[in-house]
Write a protein that holds these residues in place. Sequence first.
Motif, PDB file in Angstrom:
ATOM      1  N   THR A  96      -5.920   1.703  -6.029  1.00  0.00           N
ATOM      2  CA  THR A  96      -6.558   2.811  -5.008  1.00  0.00           C
ATOM      3  C   THR A  96      -6.325   2.260  -3.535  1.00  0.00           C
ATOM      4  O   THR A  96      -6.921   2.718  -2.599  1.00  0.00           O
ATOM      5  N   GLY A  97      -5.798   1.146  -3.431  1.00  0.00           N
ATOM      6  CA  GLY A  97      -5.521   0.469  -2.012  1.00  0.00           C
ATOM      7  C   GLY A  97      -6.947  -0.199  -1.276  1.00  0.00           C
ATOM      8  O   GLY A  97      -6.803  -0.283   0.017  1.00  0.00           O
ATOM      9  N   VAL A  98      -8.012  -0.470  -2.059  1.00  0.00           N
ATOM     10  CA  VAL A  98      -9.084  -0.829  -1.402  1.00  0.00           C
ATOM     11  C   VAL A  98      -8.584  -2.365  -1.196  1.00  0.00           C
ATOM     12  O   VAL A  98      -8.306  -3.190  -2.016  1.00  0.00           O
ATOM     13  N   SER A  99      -9.034  -3.039  -0.152  1.00  0.00           N
ATOM     14  CA  SER A  99      -8.805  -4.313   0.537  1.00  0.00           C
ATOM     15  C   SER A  99      -9.876  -5.212  -0.275  1.00  0.00           C
ATOM     16  O   SER A  99     -11.031  -4.648  -0.648  1.00  0.00           O
ATOM     17  N   LYS A 100      -9.751  -6.476  -0.379  1.00  0.00           N
ATOM     18  CA  LYS A 100     -10.611  -7.507  -1.071  1.00  0.00           C
ATOM     19  C   LYS A 100     -11.868  -7.440  -0.037  1.00  0.00           C
ATOM     20  O   LYS A 100     -13.007  -7.261  -1.059  1.00  0.00           O
ATOM     21  N   GLU A 101     -11.998  -7.587   1.095  1.00  0.00           N
ATOM     22  CA  GLU A 101     -13.140  -7.434   1.673  1.00  0.00           C
ATOM     23  C   GLU A 101     -13.882  -5.976   1.522  1.00  0.00           C
ATOM     24  O   GLU A 101     -15.357  -6.404   1.264  1.00  0.00           O
TER      25      GLU A 101
END
Length: 126
Positions: A107-112
């Motif tokens: 879903t394109g969520v960044s690690k941060e």
Amino acid sequence: MVSFDNFIMEDGTPIYQQIVLYLKRGMVSGAVTNGDELPSRRVLSALLGVNPNTVQKAYRILEDEDLIQSHAGAKSYVAVGDDTVERLRGELLREDIRALVIAMRQTGVSKETALNLIQEMWEESL
């Protein structure tokens, strides 16, 4: 006797795998403990409304993983010690976290952002 009152079948996953996961989660949570008797294959298949071979397959997997003991014509029992429960807990957590990470990446969520969401959820659950 291990209860299946809280067992809920889900679409998309084979029922035998759901039975295995239900029992493993029960072992990790302490709801299913060493020495607990399991329902017979016929009784559980009738209770869940599934083919007895489905229950047989689940029990065979649990036997192969040394989590239950069965004897021909006799009852099946849970056979787990503390070390096994801790190993299972780690395995289940890794599987759940892996699925979550895959979903977040897809879903394109960044690690941060992912770590922040986990932190928020952790705090909310206290």
